[in-house]
Design an enzyme around this catalytic site. Sequence first.
Site, mmCIF file in Angstrom:
data_model
loop_
_atom_site.group_PDB
_atom_site.id
_atom_site.type_symbol
_atom_site.label_atom_id
_atom_site.label_comp_id
_atom_site.label_asym_id
_atom_site.label_seq_id
_atom_site.Cartn_x
_atom_site.Cartn_y
_atom_site.Cartn_z
ATOM 1 N N ASP A 9 0.863 -1.166 0.000
ATOM 2 C CA ASP A 9 0.000 0.000 0.000
ATOM 3 C C ASP A 9 0.911 1.231 0.000
ATOM 4 O O ASP A 9 2.096 1.136 0.319
ATOM 5 C CB ASP A 9 -0.873 -0.036 1.259
ATOM 6 N N ASP A 11 -0.267 5.125 0.967
ATOM 7 C CA ASP A 11 -0.570 6.037 2.074
ATOM 8 C C ASP A 11 -0.675 5.282 3.392
ATOM 9 O O ASP A 11 -1.489 4.369 3.538
ATOM 10 C CB ASP A 11 -1.892 6.763 1.807
ATOM 11 N N ASP A 169 -1.429 -0.848 5.941
ATOM 12 C CA ASP A 169 -1.726 -0.332 7.287
ATOM 13 C C ASP A 169 -3.199 -0.330 7.628
ATOM 14 O O ASP A 169 -3.571 0.055 8.742
ATOM 15 C CB ASP A 169 -1.196 1.099 7.425
#
Length: 225
Positions: A9, A11, A169
Amino acid sequence: MTLRLVLFDCDGTLVDSAAVIVSAMQGAFVLEGLPPPSDAEVRAIIGLSLPRAVGVLAARHPEAPVDVLVASYKAAYRDQALATTGNEPTFPGTHEAIAAIHREDTLLGVVTGKSRRGLERVLAEHGLAERFAVTVTADDAASKPAPDMVLNALAATGAAAASTVVVGDTVFDIEMGLSAGAAAIGVDWGYHATADLEAAGAHAIARSMEELPHLVDEVLRKVAS
């Protein structure tokens, strides 16, 4: 040699973009005369593709024009992100972890809710563009947690889901990876709580970039056995 694929990922995993995203999203709501979402509410939707993220935040305002909010957000984000470099810094140890994970038998990729233009700008700013063999953005596939971004990356690289791991995250990342048949590693420096990542089914949680290369090896070895 089995080809391994590690999909990151962006961001909250590679770069810390929360401040820019929160500010731009709140500014978009204010511009349209709506109460802005809280910092926590915006952080909770980071990772989703923009129209879906705005739709979640605007759900309490049936009169809210989602398409107008999306356009307002894009303008505010672009202005802030381009104002100066460094507004979306990489997390400590990112470059070193990526270098350690990238091996002859391991391809790297990015699967992100960012637009392609936004992702390319961030990767270029941090000198990371050449590290990734495949990038899939919100312009290319359905929003997380649908499996489409991972499936597109598998098709582009020829890697098998059983030798692929998603690193992210948010719960959206974990659910996306698992629904595509891949493994998933959560990171605890991003925007969703570690307990939520574990509850979503993450195979492991990285507490630092430094331990991520070892966890990638460990998780892929376990799922292959």
